[in-house]
Design a protein around this motif. Sequence first.
Motif: not given
Ligand code: B4P
Length: 191
Positions: A10-17, A92-94, A31-33, A145-147, A57-59, A36-38
């Motif tokens: 989480p936070g590694s830049g997946k959504g951004t990239q 299991a998702q894979c 994006s499953t995140g 917890a997410r990490i 912070g759980q899946l 789910l938010r929708t």
């Molecule tokens: P991003 O890093 O882009 O965020 P993310 O990984 O896409 O989001 P995340 O994993 O948290 O959430 P998801 O919706 O998948 O951005 C983070 C921040 O970093 C931003 O502010 C960005 O601007 C910044 N940033 C990016 N690149 C940068 C750089 N190079 N330098 C500096 N800053 C940078 O999931 C949310 C929740 O949904 C999960 O915890 C889980 O509960 C559930 N969920 C989603 N998918 C699921 C699945 N497949 N199975 C079960 N649960 C699921």
Amino acid sequence: MFNLILFGPPGSGKGTQSENIIANYGLQHLSTGNLLRTEIANQTTLGLQAKQLMDQGQLVPDEVVIGMVGNFMDAHREAKGFLFDGFPRTTAQCVALDALLKQKSNEINVVLALEVSEEELVKRLLGRGATSGRSDDINESIIRARIKEYHDKTTAVATYYQQFDKVVHIKGEGTVESIYADLKAEIDTRI
Ligand code: B4P
């Protein structure tokens, strides 16, 4: 079809990239995140159940996420390829994703894995939480917890695809532009 998994904690830049990749290659973003938010915003039964878990912070359970992904792929049969962002997150998702793709005689072409230190992840997510209103980003203990969920359940995803030699590791620290350039170079050799 070209199918790509953007993988990382989480936070590694997946959504951004993902935004850059879909704009450049015309892949369908899944994006499953975001899905789910929708559901949460629409206050569906699925969304209400998911919110409780996400706020801790759980899946979300595999069967819920897999069903949602199957429906999304059915609704986008015309896609020339998918960018999977935040999915799969468990072994299991894979397995379920491989089966869904196999039905269409397709497969995952590459898994691009973003690598970022834990302290940088926490810093980024707290930074986003300060402005985005995302309830899972405002509290450091939820972020940790997410990490932990990532280490306990999601690193297995990389192990799963490594057996097929599909994983490429990318340094996820630096500017958004420089990281995108590294991702693009890997995609361009395969697409
Ligand atoms: P991003 O890093 O882009 O965020 P993310 O990984 O896409 O989001 P995340 O994993 O948290 O959430 P998801 O919706 O998948 O951005 C983070 C921040 O970093 C931003 O502010 C960005 O601007 C910044 N940033 C990016 N690149 C940068 C750089 N190079 N330098 C500096 N800053 C940078 O999931 C949310 C929740 O949904 C999960 O915890 C889980 O509960 C559930 N969920 C989603 N998918 C699921 C699945 N497949 N199975 C079960 N649960 C699921």
